[in-house]
Design an enzyme around this catalytic site. Sequence first.
Site, PDB file in Angstrom:
ATOM      1  N   GLY A 134      -1.469   5.371  -3.519  1.00 22.76           N
ATOM      2  CA  GLY A 134      -0.172   5.163  -4.137  1.00 22.76           C
ATOM      3  C   GLY A 134      -0.109   3.969  -5.059  1.00 22.76           C
ATOM      4  O   GLY A 134       0.504   4.024  -6.135  1.00 22.76           O
ATOM      5  N   THR A 135      -0.745   2.850  -4.667  1.00 30.39           N
ATOM      6  CA  THR A 135      -0.755   1.694  -5.559  1.00 30.39           C
ATOM      7  C   THR A 135      -1.586   1.979  -6.808  1.00 30.39           C
ATOM      8  O   THR A 135      -1.292   1.461  -7.886  1.00 30.39           O
ATOM      9  CB  THR A 135      -1.301   0.452  -4.825  1.00 30.39           C
ATOM     10  OG1 THR A 135      -2.535   0.795  -4.179  1.00 30.39           O
ATOM     11  CG2 THR A 135      -0.314  -0.059  -3.794  1.00 30.39           C
TER      12      THR A 135
ATOM     13  N   SER B  89       0.856  -1.190   0.000  1.00 30.42           N
ATOM     14  CA  SER B  89       0.000   0.000   0.000  1.00 30.42           C
ATOM     15  C   SER B  89       0.884   1.230   0.000  1.00 30.42           C
ATOM     16  O   SER B  89       1.805   1.331   0.818  1.00 30.42           O
ATOM     17  CB  SER B  89      -0.921   0.023   1.223  1.00 30.42           C
ATOM     18  OG  SER B  89      -1.505   1.306   1.390  1.00 30.42           O
ATOM     19  N   GLY B  90       0.598   2.173  -0.887  1.00 32.08           N
ATOM     20  CA  GLY B  90       1.386   3.396  -0.951  1.00 32.08           C
ATOM     21  C   GLY B  90       1.179   4.288   0.258  1.00 32.08           C
ATOM     22  O   GLY B  90       2.144   4.708   0.914  1.00 32.08           O
ATOM     23  N   SER B  91      -0.084   4.585   0.584  1.00 33.60           N
ATOM     24  CA  SER B  91      -0.345   5.471   1.718  1.00 33.60           C
ATOM     25  C   SER B  91       0.127   4.840   3.023  1.00 33.60           C
ATOM     26  O   SER B  91       0.684   5.524   3.896  1.00 33.60           O
ATOM     27  CB  SER B  91      -1.841   5.825   1.796  1.00 33.60           C
ATOM     28  OG  SER B  91      -2.634   4.686   2.057  1.00 33.60           O
TER      29      SER B  91
ATOM     30  N   ASP C 272     -10.927   6.387  -0.749  1.00 35.18           N
ATOM     31  CA  ASP C 272      -9.603   6.721  -0.243  1.00 35.18           C
ATOM     32  C   ASP C 272      -9.461   8.234  -0.192  1.00 35.18           C
ATOM     33  O   ASP C 272      -9.745   8.929  -1.171  1.00 35.18           O
ATOM     34  CB  ASP C 272      -8.540   6.116  -1.160  1.00 35.18           C
ATOM     35  CG  ASP C 272      -7.152   6.086  -0.544  1.00 35.18           C
ATOM     36  OD1 ASP C 272      -6.851   6.945   0.308  1.00 35.18           O
ATOM     37  OD2 ASP C 272      -6.365   5.204  -0.926  1.00 35.18           O
TER      38      ASP C 272
END
Length: 338
Positions: free
Chosen positions: A253-254, A90-92, A248
């Site tokens: 980010g993904t 996960s980006g965040s 979100d």
Amino acid sequence: MRSTRTIHVISAHAEGEVGDVIVGGVTPPPGDTLWDQSRWIARDETLRNFVLNEPRGGVFRHVNLLVPPKHPDAQAAFIIMEPEDTPPMSGSNSICVSTVLLDSGIIPMVEPVTEMLLEAPGGLVKVRADCRNGKAERITVQNLPSFAQHLDARLEVEGLGTLTVDTGFGGDSFVFVDAPALGFSIAPDEAADLARLGVRITAAATEQLGFSHPTNPDWTHISFCAFTTPVVSGQTRHAVAIRPGKIDRSPTGTGVSARMAILSARGQMGVGDTLDCASIIDSRFTGRIAATCDLGGLPAIIPEISGRGWITGVHQHMLDPDDPWPNGYRLSDTWGAR
């Protein structure tokens, strides 16, 4: 106070999306690899329910468990727990974890730049943190290899008819739809409608298109629906619907990574190009294609995601032995029909 369990959490958010970090009170789950450990957490559900279900959690929350890394070169490792999934990356959440590691002193901060190698369930991610006055001001994450899977696929969605969609992977799996074509501008007052519709589109995409990863056969579903606007001068907007039904707050980010992989597959982005992506609350991630690679025979990109994170508090989640809901609860008013 009495408690049969106490879990120590540092709360954080990345560009608006909550990503709390468990820093104590939980022993590492069994498993030879970080992916095995994350699968154990997903099957067992005890920890997920305790921290994500009400009254301690909620549909808006993600929680990350810090564990010792399995890879000898990694400085720390984390397992991501989202409302419905325990995903590869996960980006965040990686930005939240990086912020907590540095701002709380778990990993020593070096100014003006701290570099770290972290281990996510899906693999290693490189982190570069711009730091000043004891604060990690901006986190840049080199994400997992990302790829396009279906371009201009036909998808039947009840009540909408036939949609033209793309699917891809950016550390997690996505179906992308054109927001303006469905009458959306990605404004805050559209969040509820986007969330409900996004869950339906995600389910339809999993059923009709499916998903396969060339090196991770365990991940066989579409996780998210991303509503997007066209790219104009390197800028776009994303609203990503997360099961069971929320949007979100960050640009995801993904999702930015998978979007860049799709744009690369179309010949619209190349190595060194950037994508500035705004969320439904106008927070921003900057994506960049750092390199291209081969992933199990598929052309892929190595994406970078840049954003900001902040610590919001420190919590001790406890369980009174007389609590009649030790595993918490979920109701359909916020968690959706189950």
